[in-house]
Design a protein around this motif. Structure first.
Motif, PDB file in Angstrom:
ATOM      1  N   VAL A  22      30.589 -32.042  83.344  1.00  0.00           N
ATOM      2  CA  VAL A  22      30.345 -31.614  82.701  1.00  0.00           C
ATOM      3  C   VAL A  22      28.596 -32.634  83.185  1.00  0.00           C
ATOM      4  CG1 VAL A  22      29.228 -32.856  80.450  1.00  0.00           C
ATOM      5  CG2 VAL A  22      31.859 -31.881  80.916  1.00  0.00           C
ATOM      6  N   GLU A  23      27.249 -31.435  83.119  1.00  0.00           N
ATOM      7  CA  GLU A  23      26.208 -32.020  83.478  1.00  0.00           C
ATOM      8  C   GLU A  23      25.768 -31.961  81.816  1.00  0.00           C
ATOM      9  OE1 GLU A  23      23.699 -29.853  85.992  1.00  0.00           O
ATOM     10  OE2 GLU A  23      25.723 -28.433  87.081  1.00  0.00           O
ATOM     11  N   THR A  24      25.050 -33.605  82.457  1.00  0.00           N
ATOM     12  CA  THR A  24      24.161 -33.795  81.114  1.00  0.00           C
ATOM     13  C   THR A  24      22.265 -33.750  81.504  1.00  0.00           C
ATOM     14  OG1 THR A  24      24.036 -35.914  82.251  1.00  0.00           O
ATOM     15  CG2 THR A  24      25.696 -35.314  80.240  1.00  0.00           C
ATOM     16  N   TYR A  25      22.020 -33.504  80.824  1.00  0.00           N
ATOM     17  CA  TYR A  25      20.290 -32.875  80.770  1.00  0.00           C
ATOM     18  C   TYR A  25      19.360 -33.813  79.402  1.00  0.00           C
ATOM     19  CZ  TYR A  25      22.554 -29.166  82.524  1.00  0.00           C
ATOM     20  OH  TYR A  25      23.079 -28.032  83.542  1.00  0.00           O
ATOM     21  N   ARG A  26      18.090 -33.943  80.040  1.00  0.00           N
ATOM     22  CA  ARG A  26      17.518 -34.958  78.565  1.00  0.00           C
ATOM     23  C   ARG A  26      16.179 -33.939  78.281  1.00  0.00           C
ATOM     24  NH1 ARG A  26      17.052 -40.599  82.008  1.00  0.00           N
ATOM     25  NH2 ARG A  26      19.430 -40.624  82.110  1.00  0.00           N
ATOM     26  N   ALA A  27      15.863 -34.542  77.077  1.00  0.00           N
ATOM     27  CA  ALA A  27      14.610 -34.525  76.648  1.00  0.00           C
ATOM     28  C   ALA A  27      14.155 -34.796  76.023  1.00  0.00           C
ATOM     29  CB  ALA A  27      15.335 -32.481  75.323  1.00  0.00           C
ATOM     30  N   HIS A  28      12.378 -34.337  75.727  1.00  0.00           N
ATOM     31  CA  HIS A  28      11.517 -35.542  74.426  1.00  0.00           C
ATOM     32  C   HIS A  28      11.109 -34.631  73.520  1.00  0.00           C
ATOM     33  CE1 HIS A  28       8.726 -38.680  74.189  1.00  0.00           C
ATOM     34  NE2 HIS A  28       8.321 -37.871  74.206  1.00  0.00           N
ATOM     35  N   GLY A  29      11.193 -35.091  72.431  1.00  0.00           N
ATOM     36  CA  GLY A  29      10.091 -34.444  71.399  1.00  0.00           C
ATOM     37  C   GLY A  29      10.529 -35.218  70.213  1.00  0.00           C
ATOM     38  N   THR A  30       9.777 -34.895  69.264  1.00  0.00           N
ATOM     39  CA  THR A  30      10.009 -35.138  67.454  1.00  0.00           C
ATOM     40  C   THR A  30      10.943 -34.365  66.664  1.00  0.00           C
ATOM     41  OG1 THR A  30       7.561 -35.161  67.853  1.00  0.00           O
ATOM     42  CG2 THR A  30       7.941 -35.511  66.147  1.00  0.00           C
ATOM     43  N   VAL A  31      11.738 -35.739  65.882  1.00  0.00           N
ATOM     44  CA  VAL A  31      12.610 -35.136  65.332  1.00  0.00           C
ATOM     45  C   VAL A  31      11.884 -34.295  64.378  1.00  0.00           C
ATOM     46  CG1 VAL A  31      14.511 -35.917  63.330  1.00  0.00           C
ATOM     47  CG2 VAL A  31      14.425 -37.004  65.623  1.00  0.00           C
ATOM     48  N   GLN A  32      12.477 -33.804  63.738  1.00  0.00           N
ATOM     49  CA  GLN A  32      11.918 -32.365  62.771  1.00  0.00           C
ATOM     50  C   GLN A  32      13.127 -32.675  61.648  1.00  0.00           C
ATOM     51  OE1 GLN A  32       8.981 -30.539  62.701  1.00  0.00           O
ATOM     52  NE2 GLN A  32       9.129 -31.926  64.831  1.00  0.00           N
ATOM     53  N   GLN A  33      14.379 -32.809  61.741  1.00  0.00           N
ATOM     54  CA  GLN A  33      14.615 -32.832  60.463  1.00  0.00           C
ATOM     55  C   GLN A  33      16.246 -34.061  60.264  1.00  0.00           C
ATOM     56  OE1 GLN A  33      15.611 -29.256  58.899  1.00  0.00           O
ATOM     57  NE2 GLN A  33      17.090 -29.626  57.145  1.00  0.00           N
ATOM     58  N   VAL A  34      17.314 -33.740  60.085  1.00  0.00           N
ATOM     59  CA  VAL A  34      18.392 -35.137  60.507  1.00  0.00           C
ATOM     60  C   VAL A  34      18.636 -34.545  59.433  1.00  0.00           C
ATOM     61  CG1 VAL A  34      19.497 -37.146  60.342  1.00  0.00           C
ATOM     62  CG2 VAL A  34      16.734 -36.662  61.184  1.00  0.00           C
ATOM     63  N   ASP A  35      20.443 -33.845  59.697  1.00  0.00           N
ATOM     64  CA  ASP A  35      21.428 -34.015  58.368  1.00  0.00           C
ATOM     65  C   ASP A  35      22.322 -34.568  58.938  1.00  0.00           C
ATOM     66  OD1 ASP A  35      23.310 -32.632  57.294  1.00  0.00           O
ATOM     67  OD2 ASP A  35      23.099 -30.737  57.814  1.00  0.00           O
ATOM     68  N   GLY A  76       9.686 -37.660  62.218  1.00  0.00           N
ATOM     69  CA  GLY A  76       8.809 -37.850  62.429  1.00  0.00           C
ATOM     70  C   GLY A  76       8.852 -38.413  63.368  1.00  0.00           C
ATOM     71  N   GLN A  77       9.874 -39.292  63.855  1.00  0.00           N
ATOM     72  CA  GLN A  77      10.518 -40.189  65.182  1.00  0.00           C
ATOM     73  C   GLN A  77       9.752 -39.227  66.414  1.00  0.00           C
ATOM     74  OE1 GLN A  77      13.473 -42.329  64.161  1.00  0.00           O
ATOM     75  NE2 GLN A  77      13.428 -43.615  64.509  1.00  0.00           N
ATOM     76  N   THR A  78       9.556 -39.628  67.678  1.00  0.00           N
ATOM     77  CA  THR A  78       9.557 -39.602  68.624  1.00  0.00           C
ATOM     78  C   THR A  78      11.708 -39.820  69.687  1.00  0.00           C
ATOM     79  OG1 THR A  78       7.154 -39.308  68.684  1.00  0.00           O
ATOM     80  CG2 THR A  78       8.333 -39.620  71.325  1.00  0.00           C
ATOM     81  N   VAL A  79      11.640 -39.066  70.192  1.00  0.00           N
ATOM     82  CA  VAL A  79      12.749 -39.618  70.311  1.00  0.00           C
ATOM     83  C   VAL A  79      12.969 -38.793  71.939  1.00  0.00           C
ATOM     84  CG1 VAL A  79      14.514 -39.892  68.438  1.00  0.00           C
ATOM     85  CG2 VAL A  79      14.386 -37.573  69.451  1.00  0.00           C
ATOM     86  N   ASP A  80      13.756 -39.501  73.145  1.00  0.00           N
ATOM     87  CA  ASP A  80      14.663 -38.830  74.259  1.00  0.00           C
ATOM     88  C   ASP A  80      16.163 -38.609  73.659  1.00  0.00           C
ATOM     89  OD1 ASP A  80      12.262 -39.775  75.694  1.00  0.00           O
ATOM     90  OD2 ASP A  80      12.570 -41.221  76.279  1.00  0.00           O
ATOM     91  N   VAL A  81      16.588 -37.867  73.652  1.00  0.00           N
ATOM     92  CA  VAL A  81      18.412 -37.409  74.459  1.00  0.00           C
ATOM     93  C   VAL A  81      18.481 -36.861  75.360  1.00  0.00           C
ATOM     94  CG1 VAL A  81      17.516 -37.048  71.324  1.00  0.00           C
ATOM     95  CG2 VAL A  81      17.081 -34.556  73.646  1.00  0.00           C
ATOM     96  N   THR A  82      19.845 -37.004  75.476  1.00  0.00           N
ATOM     97  CA  THR A  82      20.880 -36.269  75.835  1.00  0.00           C
ATOM     98  C   THR A  82      21.542 -35.891  75.738  1.00  0.00           C
ATOM     99  OG1 THR A  82      20.290 -38.877  77.784  1.00  0.00           O
ATOM    100  CG2 THR A  82      22.375 -37.628  78.060  1.00  0.00           C
ATOM    101  N   PHE A  83      21.853 -34.509  76.350  1.00  0.00           N
ATOM    102  CA  PHE A  83      22.320 -33.294  76.079  1.00  0.00           C
ATOM    103  C   PHE A  83      23.375 -33.110  76.610  1.00  0.00           C
ATOM    104  CE2 PHE A  83      18.757 -31.551  76.841  1.00  0.00           C
ATOM    105  CZ  PHE A  83      19.245 -30.371  77.209  1.00  0.00           C
ATOM    106  N   THR A  84      24.739 -32.457  76.310  1.00  0.00           N
ATOM    107  CA  THR A  84      25.307 -31.148  76.762  1.00  0.00           C
ATOM    108  C   THR A  84      25.042 -29.726  77.009  1.00  0.00           C
ATOM    109  OG1 THR A  84      27.029 -31.377  76.312  1.00  0.00           O
ATOM    110  CG2 THR A  84      26.949 -32.596  77.913  1.00  0.00           C
ATOM    111  N   THR A  85      25.466 -28.747  76.996  1.00  0.00           N
ATOM    112  CA  THR A  85      25.536 -27.529  76.820  1.00  0.00           C
ATOM    113  C   THR A  85      26.501 -27.122  77.154  1.00  0.00           C
ATOM    114  OG1 THR A  85      23.573 -25.565  76.462  1.00  0.00           O
ATOM    115  CG2 THR A  85      22.897 -27.215  78.253  1.00  0.00           C
ATOM    116  N   THR A  86      26.395 -25.115  76.935  1.00  0.00           N
ATOM    117  CA  THR A  86      27.500 -23.996  76.434  1.00  0.00           C
ATOM    118  C   THR A  86      26.607 -23.178  77.022  1.00  0.00           C
ATOM    119  OG1 THR A  86      28.159 -23.804  74.823  1.00  0.00           O
ATOM    120  CG2 THR A  86      29.335 -25.603  75.939  1.00  0.00           C
ATOM    121  N   SER A  87      25.335 -23.356  76.517  1.00  0.00           N
ATOM    122  CA  SER A  87      24.311 -21.755  76.882  1.00  0.00           C
ATOM    123  C   SER A  87      23.043 -22.300  76.202  1.00  0.00           C
ATOM    124  CB  SER A  87      25.141 -21.137  74.940  1.00  0.00           C
ATOM    125  OG  SER A  87      24.089 -21.495  74.612  1.00  0.00           O
ATOM    126  N   PRO A  88      22.370 -21.136  76.029  1.00  0.00           N
ATOM    127  CA  PRO A  88      20.343 -21.602  75.525  1.00  0.00           C
ATOM    128  C   PRO A  88      21.249 -21.854  74.104  1.00  0.00           C
ATOM    129  CG  PRO A  88      20.759 -20.186  77.088  1.00  0.00           C
ATOM    130  CD  PRO A  88      22.443 -20.643  76.936  1.00  0.00           C
TER     131      PRO A  88
END
Length: 103
Positions: free
Chosen positions: A26-39, A78-90
């Motif tokens: 299992v590989e993890t990746y990182r992304a940086h961005g802005t939260v648009q919506q939280v459910d 509206g928050q700026t965040v860094d995330v660590t995630f896994t993925t199985t497809s684009p």
């Protein structure tokens, strides 16, 4: 009895090795961005993110599934965040960790 114990031990060791190998794959990746919506009720967050070059993903807005009940605590639109995630497809990715970034 001795052969049964040996077989059980061998199966247990093989299972442990297989589980460890699966976790290592299992590989993890990182992304940086802005939260648009939280459910939080459905364990999802929409993130307008920078490109993820390791995956060939362009800058985009994406809905992520979130692992863990408490992962979204304190996270809001509206928050700026860094995330660590896994993925199985684009189009399917799951956030393991989300960290607010000071601006």
């Amino acid at each position: 009895m001795k052969k049964s114990l040996s077989r059980i031990t061998a199966v247990a060791l093989f299972s442990l090795f297989a589980a460890t190998a699966a976790q290592a794959a299992v590989e993890t990746y990182r992304a940086h961005g802005t939260v648009q919506q939280v459910d939080a009720a459905n364990g999802k967050v929409v993130l307008a993110q920078d490109a993820v070059t390791e995956l060939g993903w362009p800058v985009r807005t994406m809905t992520y599934k979130v692992h863990g009940d408490k992962t979204l605590q304190g996270i809001s639109a509206g928050q700026t965040v860094d995330v660590t995630f896994t993925t199985t497809s684009p189009y399917q990715a799951a956030i393991q960790f989300i960290t607010p970034v000071s601006q």
